[in-house]
Scaffold this active site. Structure first.
Site, mmCIF file in Angstrom:
data_model
loop_
_atom_site.group_PDB
_atom_site.id
_atom_site.type_symbol
_atom_site.label_atom_id
_atom_site.label_comp_id
_atom_site.label_asym_id
_atom_site.label_seq_id
_atom_site.Cartn_x
_atom_site.Cartn_y
_atom_site.Cartn_z
ATOM 1 N N HIS A 125 0.837 -1.194 0.000
ATOM 2 C CA HIS A 125 0.000 0.000 0.000
ATOM 3 C C HIS A 125 0.875 1.249 0.000
ATOM 4 O O HIS A 125 2.084 1.175 0.204
ATOM 5 C CB HIS A 125 -0.900 0.031 1.237
ATOM 6 C CG HIS A 125 -1.764 -1.176 1.390
ATOM 7 N ND1 HIS A 125 -2.217 -1.631 2.603
ATOM 8 C CD2 HIS A 125 -2.261 -2.035 0.462
ATOM 9 C CE1 HIS A 125 -2.956 -2.709 2.437
ATOM 10 N NE2 HIS A 125 -2.992 -2.981 1.146
ATOM 11 N N HIS B 183 -10.967 -13.127 5.799
ATOM 12 C CA HIS B 183 -10.185 -12.570 4.692
ATOM 13 C C HIS B 183 -10.508 -13.340 3.418
ATOM 14 O O HIS B 183 -10.579 -14.552 3.419
ATOM 15 C CB HIS B 183 -8.683 -12.636 4.985
ATOM 16 C CG HIS B 183 -7.848 -11.891 3.990
ATOM 17 N ND1 HIS B 183 -7.503 -12.415 2.767
ATOM 18 C CD2 HIS B 183 -7.319 -10.643 4.040
ATOM 19 C CE1 HIS B 183 -6.778 -11.531 2.110
ATOM 20 N NE2 HIS B 183 -6.648 -10.447 2.848
#
Length: 425
Positions: free
Chosen positions: A107, A175
């Site tokens: 990220h 997830h």
């Protein structure tokens, strides 16, 4: 019937008619609410660690410790969980050197403002000289560790190798391909090199049928991640479970595998729901901070994917005020004819040739091949949504009307107000 759907830091309301067949799938975690004693939950877990000594005993003979914690894309309540961790590390060892590493994966860098919000201003100001933000693309900060079961070569932030002990704080939730978050994910992808993340997220592993929400057994991504954590000597974790208001309802501390497994069992018990198949499904990413971009929003789409009929419509309500979340993800769809072409190209890509955001493109193309996707997002993201071959709508009401036109004989509507928090089985 009025259903509130998280959107950014607020909600939007979906209105459906009484005569419509509507099913609502929600995590029981949302029926749990913190009793306001969040830090007490963390302290209790640290007082009774699972498969490990007390944290203060673990740290008393160590000269240096690295604490890995999540970045701005994860609602880890560090202002609650970090203070007792720091206090215990220093309890019998006042000279211990503590470094805090922000696990960004691939990220963007977490900003100072985001760090201040994450830790709380007072704690951030006190510890900021000890806080480091991982950069997966900075070769000078990366060291090679070894080879993982899949054949992936693991390299991680060099701070991992420069300390006597590694612990991680985080939170556990379903997830969409690793089974559950938390635990071993602090290392891979958290503080791994970009190359290691790419190989771990390759087409073969992402495409494996075991790589799904709520599943660890036989999951090749999980197996690689767990091996990576062990190679990096991640000995201790402090992982919380949070409710719909992002407040701590439970905490699991102790040995990497045992504490994480207990946490996953707890989450699974409360999050597992049975599918109600429908032609139209509506989902969201649970609001801020998980709905800041299209990239993250694909996670909630997988919950809708598991309960939408073939050829149906998925409506994803996600603010996406930060845009796509990755230029490469956008290009996969903007520069190719359709989802089928994207899926075909990725399926033929070797692990070592995996590129940024390929895994998200692979999953999104899989979803788009099953159902039409409508996104309700911030106006600034309209061109992104449409460029990615999805339909953009300004409101959830408009999106529902559009879906009904696409499926005039629809057999019902399934609502998943927070697609991140459920395991559809």
């Amino acid at each position: 019937m009025i259903t509130k759907i998280p959107y950014g830091r607020s909600f939007v309301e979906l209105h459906t008619a009484e005569e419509e067949k509507v099913a609502v799938l929600t995590s029981q975690l949302h029926s749990m609410h913190s009793d306001g004693k969040e830090m007490e939950k963390v302290e209790a877990a640290l007082d009774s660690p699972i498969g490990a000594p007390l944290l203060e005993d673990w740290a008393k003979d160590k000269k240096s410790v690295l604490i890995i914690t999540s970045d701005h894309t994860r609602p880890v309540p560090s202002r609650v969980s970090m203070p007792p961790i720091l206090e215990r590390l220093r309890k019998y060892n006042k000279d211990i050197v503590i470094k805090i590493l922000i696990a960004t994966g691939v990220h963007r860098e977490t900003t100072e403002a985001e760090l201040s919000e994450k830790f709380g201003k007072e704690l951030y100001e006190k510890e900021k000289d000890n806080i480091y933000v991982h950069d997966a693309f900075d070769g000078n900060s990366i060291v090679y560790i070894g080879t993982l079961p899949s054949g992936c070569e693991l390299s991680v932030n060099k701070l991992v190798k420069e300390v006597d002990g590694v612990i991680a704080e985080g939170f556990i939730e379903p997830h969409f391909f690793a089974g559950f978050s938390g635990g071993r994910k602090s290392i891979l992808p958290g503080v791994a090199s970009a190359s290691s993340v790419m190989q771990n997220h390759c087409a073969k592993l992402i495409g494996d049928p075991h790589s799904r929400t709520g599943n660890l057994a036989g999951n090749p991504l999980h197996e690689d991640m767990l091996c990576a954590a062990k190679l990096c000597k991640l000995d201790y974790i402090v992982n919380v479970v949070i409710d719909g208001d992002k407040k701590v309802v439970e905490c699991f501390a102790g040995a990497l595998e045992k504490a994480h497994e207990k946490g996953c069992e707890f989450v699974s018990e409360y999050c597992r729901v049975s599918p109600v198949f429908a032609d139209i499904t509506v989902t969201s990413n649970g609001g801020y901070p998980l709905d800041q971009n299209v990239y993250q929003s694909i996670k909630s789409m997988t919950a809708a994917e598991a309960t939408v009929n073939e050829g149906g419509v998925i409506i994803c309500v996600s603010k996406c005020n930060d845009g796509c979340g990755g230029d490469e993800l956008y290009k996969w769809f903007a520069e190719h004819k359709d989802a089928a072409e994207v899926a075909d190209i990725i399926a033929k890509t070797a692990p070592v040739d995996t590129v940024g955001d390929q895994w998200m493109a692979q999953i999104l193309s899989r979803i788009m091949l099953k159902a039409t996707v409508i996104m309700v997002t911030d106006e600034c993201s309209r061109h992104i949504v449409e460029g990615m071959k999805m339909i953009w709508c300004a409101s959830v009401g408009e999106a529902l009307e559009r879906a009904k036109k696409l499926k005039p004989d629809y057999n019902g509507i399934t609502l998943i107000p927070d697609g991140i928090s459920v395991i559809v089985k």
